[in-house]
Design a protein around this motif. Structure first.
Motif, PDB file in Angstrom:
ATOM      1  N   SER A  86      18.060  84.693  63.158  1.00  0.00           N
ATOM      2  CA  SER A  86      16.960  84.037  62.454  1.00  0.00           C
ATOM      3  C   SER A  86      17.083  82.522  62.587  1.00  0.00           C
ATOM      4  O   SER A  86      18.143  81.936  62.329  1.00  0.00           O
ATOM      5  CB  SER A  86      16.968  84.430  60.974  1.00  0.00           C
ATOM      6  N   TRP A  87      15.979  81.875  62.975  1.00  0.00           N
ATOM      7  CA  TRP A  87      15.952  80.435  63.238  1.00  0.00           C
ATOM      8  C   TRP A  87      15.630  79.718  61.929  1.00  0.00           C
ATOM      9  O   TRP A  87      14.519  79.779  61.429  1.00  0.00           O
ATOM     10  CB  TRP A  87      14.904  80.132  64.296  1.00  0.00           C
ATOM     11  N   VAL A  88      16.630  79.048  61.344  1.00  0.00           N
ATOM     12  CA  VAL A  88      16.491  78.478  60.005  1.00  0.00           C
ATOM     13  C   VAL A  88      16.955  77.028  59.984  1.00  0.00           C
ATOM     14  O   VAL A  88      17.678  76.564  60.874  1.00  0.00           O
ATOM     15  CB  VAL A  88      17.298  79.283  58.964  1.00  0.00           C
ATOM     16  N   THR A  89      16.546  76.324  58.941  1.00  0.00           N
ATOM     17  CA  THR A  89      17.018  74.958  58.721  1.00  0.00           C
ATOM     18  C   THR A  89      18.426  75.003  58.136  1.00  0.00           C
ATOM     19  O   THR A  89      18.695  75.756  57.198  1.00  0.00           O
ATOM     20  CB  THR A  89      16.088  74.218  57.755  1.00  0.00           C
ATOM     21  N   GLN A  90      19.319  74.200  58.682  1.00  0.00           N
ATOM     22  CA  GLN A  90      20.686  74.178  58.184  1.00  0.00           C
ATOM     23  C   GLN A  90      20.728  73.530  56.800  1.00  0.00           C
ATOM     24  O   GLN A  90      20.042  72.551  56.545  1.00  0.00           O
ATOM     25  CB  GLN A  90      21.586  73.415  59.149  1.00  0.00           C
ATOM     26  N   PRO A  91      21.508  74.075  55.880  1.00  0.00           N
ATOM     27  CA  PRO A  91      21.568  73.533  54.520  1.00  0.00           C
ATOM     28  C   PRO A  91      21.938  72.055  54.509  1.00  0.00           C
ATOM     29  O   PRO A  91      22.827  71.615  55.240  1.00  0.00           O
ATOM     30  CB  PRO A  91      22.667  74.370  53.858  1.00  0.00           C
ATOM     31  N   GLY A  92      21.200  71.293  53.693  1.00  0.00           N
ATOM     32  CA  GLY A  92      21.509  69.881  53.540  1.00  0.00           C
ATOM     33  C   GLY A  92      21.057  68.995  54.675  1.00  0.00           C
ATOM     34  O   GLY A  92      21.461  67.829  54.764  1.00  0.00           O
ATOM     35  N   GLY A  93      20.225  69.510  55.562  1.00  0.00           N
ATOM     36  CA  GLY A  93      19.776  68.695  56.691  1.00  0.00           C
ATOM     37  C   GLY A  93      18.422  69.146  57.202  1.00  0.00           C
ATOM     38  O   GLY A  93      17.722  69.933  56.558  1.00  0.00           O
ATOM     39  N   LYS A  94      18.063  68.642  58.370  1.00  0.00           N
ATOM     40  CA  LYS A  94      16.782  68.985  58.983  1.00  0.00           C
ATOM     41  C   LYS A  94      16.954  69.763  60.280  1.00  0.00           C
ATOM     42  O   LYS A  94      15.991  70.339  60.791  1.00  0.00           O
ATOM     43  CB  LYS A  94      15.973  67.710  59.252  1.00  0.00           C
ATOM     44  N   ASP A  95      18.171  69.752  60.815  1.00  0.00           N
ATOM     45  CA  ASP A  95      18.414  70.467  62.069  1.00  0.00           C
ATOM     46  C   ASP A  95      18.294  71.969  61.860  1.00  0.00           C
ATOM     47  O   ASP A  95      18.538  72.480  60.763  1.00  0.00           O
ATOM     48  CB  ASP A  95      19.808  70.144  62.603  1.00  0.00           C
TER      49      ASP A  95
END
Length: 468
Positions: free
Chosen positions: A113-122
């Motif tokens: 699953s393509w998700v936003t990494q916690p605490g960032g935008k990547d």
């Protein structure tokens, strides 16, 4: 992915033990299981409880036991795997247990699953967050002058577990109450401890990588065969999606076996089960198993249902520079609504999509109703629904625009990463979506919303059936 059986047993079988004559004594014996403080207290203003106890089950592709000791070469050979394992969380399952109900709703999150990494935008695949965090934290500790490898590894792994937990919370819009992690050895041992689990395959299958070699029809599997069954993805029609289906069917069968009178009435089996949990499972430090057993007393095998989160595109090309690299595209709004629906709660708030142009949809796929379903999808995202029509068939899909590329790019991303083209034939203020024969994005199935299972029914211990 192969470790979730252990975790499910920790969460479900432990609960059932509480309903037996010697249940509380048995559950108490689990006090020797490895613990780690992973659940943070809610901060002021964080989401309130939504009426559900939520447990994250993590299967990690590691070649160590719960105490971090490397598995022996003999065990690795029996597991049919090599000595080098990636720091990947290849199984993520959330158990949702509504307050006051004797039912368990479980859902799988595809590992890619393509998700936003916690605490960032990547963004990244969700199963990579563990390894990325572990590597980054370990590097920071070394820069700070830390030299004790064991302590560095311990802190880095704790941070990695917390990051994975946070990623699941942000994707599904819920607050995880408890955490359980298992590894390769866990699944192997638990399946043997219960005397095997019955599964059924539609046809014979074989895969050298996982060690799978199974005939068609019903069969009882355990140990290395059980591990191969839930690890196989090659030679399956839908690869990882069918592998998740395998895992769910096995877990349903495992729950049925554990909750059966034959298992619970057999002290030797129960003892083996408890020992296997203690050797290979990691639980969060705040989980009171006796209290959990009291809450879950009365749960039956038929009260457990397994599903998979909605998927936008299972073959999402996320990097134009590497067109062969794929991930599973998911929409957090869809996932949150799905997770909330399992317990009858309103979905967690998400930001509204910006109002956009009028979207016309052209069905060139030859599939009845496709244009209307896709129009509903874009309408739900705040775009104005325009005309729908059919035209001569074409293979690929495209989003066309005339006067503004921004909205077209947003719509193309929403529908699974379609190509975008400028076309003077499109009216000003409109975007035209042309759907080809190979379109697999949201609305592609009659169930709508691009569900991962494409119409798969929930799996329960009493109605698993034969699968691929």
């Amino acid at each position: 992915m192969h470790k979730l059986g252990k975790v499910l047993v920790t969460a479900l079988a432990v609960a059932v033990f509480g309903g037996t004559a010697y249940g509380y004594t048995t559950v108490s014996s689990l006090d020797g299981v490895t613990r780690e403080d992973l659940i943070d207290s809610p901060e002021p203003g964080e989401r309130p409880a939504d009426g559900s106890l939520d447990i994250l089950l993590v299967g990690r592709d590691s070649r160590t036991d719960a105490q971090g000791n490397p598995l022996s070469p003999e065990i690795l050979r029996e597991l049919r795997t090599g000595a080098n394992g990636d720091d990947l969380t290849d199984t993520l399952i959330v158990l949702r247990i509504p307050n006051g109900q004797q039912a368990v709703k479980a859902f799988s999150i595809p590992r890619d699953s393509w998700v936003t990494q916690p605490g960032g935008k990547d963004k990244s695949k969700i199963n990579e967050i563990f390894g990325r965090t572990k590597f980054a934290v370990a590097g920071d500790l070394r820069k700070q002058g830390k030299t004790d490898k064991a302590e560095i590894d311990k802190q880095a792994i704790t941070a990695a577990r917390k990051a994975t937990l946070k990623a699941v919370e942000e994707l599904a819009g819920l607050k995880i109450d408890h955490f359980a992690e298992v590894n390769l050895l866990s699944f192997y041992e638990i399946s043997k401890a219960v005397g095997g689990v019955e599964v059924c395959l539609n046809k014979a299958t074989k895969d050298r990588d996982s060690g799978a070699d199974f005939p068609a029809g019903p069969q009882t599997i355990q140990g290395a065969d059980a591990l191969a069954f839930v690890r196989q993805r090659k030679n399956l029609p839908r690869s990882d999606l069918d592998r998740m289906r395998r895992q769910q069917v096995f877990l349903a069968g495992l729950a049925k076996q554990v909750l059966s009178g034959g298992t619970l009435a057999n002290p030797a089996r129960v003892s083996e089960l408890i020992d296997a949990v203690k050797r290979s499972v990691i639980l969060d430090g705040s989980w009171d198993l006796l209290d959990f057993a009291r809450q879950m007393r009365g749960v039956s095998g038929g009260g457990i249902a397994f599903e998979t989160i909605p998927v936008v595109n299972p073959d999402y090309r996320y990097d134009p520079k590497h067109p062969t690299w794929t991930a599973v595209q998911v929409d957090p709004a869809q996932v949150r609504a799905f997770a909330a629906s399992l317990i009858g709660a309103p979905p967690a708030a998400t930001s509204q999509a910006p109002a956009g142009p009028t979207v016309d949809v052209v069905n060139a796929s030859g599939k009845d109703g496709l244009a209307a379903r896709v129009a509903d999808v874009v309408g739900e995202k705040g775009f104005t629904k325009g005309d729908t029509k059919a035209e001569a068939g074409r293979r690929t899909s495209v989003v066309r625009f005339s006067d503004a590329s921004g909205p077209a790019a947003e719509i193309a991303k929403l529908l699974g990463g379609l190509d975008v083209q400028k076309a003077d034939s499109v009216a000003a203020g409109h975007v035209e979506v042309v759907l080809g024969q190979v379109y697999k994005g949201p609305g592609s199935s009659s169930g709508g919303g691009g569900a991962a299972g494409q119409g798969d029914q929930p799996i329960t211990p009493d109605a698993a059936g034969c699968i691929d």
